[in-house]
Design a protein around this motif. Structure first.
Motif: not given
Length: 75
Positions: A12-19, A23-26, A43-48, A60-64
């Motif tokens: 039940a883990f989810v990726d906070a950055l979305g699909e 998104r671009p390579s990290t 809950s997460s938002s603004d993942g980038r 860097p990977v960033i999420a609220s």
């Protein structure tokens, strides 16, 4: 496609950055994401993916992140 990622989803883990395909390579020179933020019971938002190519070969990977119980109280 990694078995590790499948086991995180099964737990039940989810990726906070979305699909990952949206998104671009990290990492510099990589085609696929290799850096992640996995969350459960949040809950997460603004993942980038940020831009720090001058500082590292990884971006860097960033999420609220937000507590689900705090969201229920504020609604």
């Amino acid at each position: 496609r990694s078995p590790m990622l499948g086991s995180l989803a099964a737990a039940a883990f989810v990726d906070a950055l979305g699909e990952s395909k949206e998104r671009p390579s990290t990492s510099f020179g990589g085609r696929h994401p290799i850096d992640w933020i996995f969350v459960r019971n949040l809950s997460s938002s603004d993942g980038r993916v940020g831009n720090a190519l001058a500082a590292s070969d990884h971006s860097p990977v960033i999420a609220s992140l937000h507590s689900l119980s705090a969201l229920a109280v504020t609604r």
